[in-house]
Every structure is written in structure tokens, then in C-alpha cells.
Design an enzyme around this catalytic site. Structure first.
Site, PDB file in Angstrom:
ATOM      1  N   CYS A 122       0.871  -1.277  -0.041  1.00  0.00           N
ATOM      2  CA  CYS A 122      -0.023   0.069  -0.387  1.00  0.00           C
ATOM      3  C   CYS A 122       0.752   1.263   0.245  1.00  0.00           C
ATOM      4  CB  CYS A 122      -0.797  -0.247   1.721  1.00  0.00           C
ATOM      5  SG  CYS A 122      -2.097   1.617   1.305  1.00  0.00           S
ATOM      6  N   CYS A 132      -0.082   3.595   2.744  1.00  0.00           N
ATOM      7  CA  CYS A 132       0.846   3.426   4.017  1.00  0.00           C
ATOM      8  C   CYS A 132       2.307   3.725   4.060  1.00  0.00           C
ATOM      9  CB  CYS A 132       0.625   1.531   4.286  1.00  0.00           C
ATOM     10  SG  CYS A 132      -1.624   1.191   4.400  1.00  0.00           S
TER      11      CYS A 132
END
Length: 105
Positions: free
Chosen positions: A29, A32
Site C-alpha cells: 500500500c 501506508c
């Protein structure tokens, strides 16, 4: 900062009653990974006061399901067994710090 590797480990942490920020993420991600330096900085800043916890949604699907995580990053701010606040997606360092401090009051 602490990585959660099992339901048992998570449940023990919740039972401790310490204020916590849960960071649900995945290695793949992008957002993230962008948030990671901020989370690491806050973990160092609040070390010993607030438990900053990373939970990989690919490895801990049960915990992610319990919190109904549908998108990542998702951050939850907990006191004891109760979620006091949450953030979906990115957030500024200042806003995260404010939410962490609110847990300490």
C-alpha cells in the site's frame, strides 16, 4: 512501535488497558508507506505513554475484520477496549498527534 502477529497478542495488549493507536496497513500500500515515517516518529515521541501498534491486514485478517477495515491506511485510537476515534486514509502528523494526546487525558 509494535507489530501484532496474532489475535492472542492483540487481545493481551487490549487487556493491558494502555491507550493505543492501531495502524492497519499492507506492505504493498503506497499511502501506508507514505504514512510510515510519521507513525514511526509518533511512536518514538509517545514511547511508554501510548502503544503505537501496526497490524498488517494481509496477515491479520481476523483483527482487520473485527474493526471493519475496508480501506487502508486505517488508524484507530483506543482507550482500554473502546475505540475513541479513527482516521481512514492519510492524515497529517499534527492531527494524529492531537488524537493521541486526547487519549492521554
Amino acid at each position: 512501535m509494535r507489530n501484532i502477529n496474532s489475535n492472542k497478542e492483540f487481545n493481551e495488549l487490549v487487556k493491558s488497558g494502555k491507550p493505543m493507536m492501531l495502524d492497519f496497513y499492507a506492505d504493498w500500500c503506497g499511502p501506508c508507506q507514505s504514512l510510515l515515517p510519521t507513525v514511526e516518529k509518533l511512536a518514538e515521541e509517545f514511547k511508554g505513554e501510548v502503544e503505537i501498534v501496526k497490524i498488517n491486514v494481509d496477515e491479520q485478517k481476523d483483527i482487520a475484520a473485527k474493526f471493519q477495515v475496508r480501506s487502508i491506511p486505517s488508524l484507530f485510537f483506543m482507550q482500554g477496549n473502546k475505540v475513541k476515534d479513527s482516521v481512514r486514509g492519510g492524515a497529517s502528523e499534527a492531527s494524529l498527534r492531537k488524537k493521541i494526546k486526547a487519549l492521554m487525558n
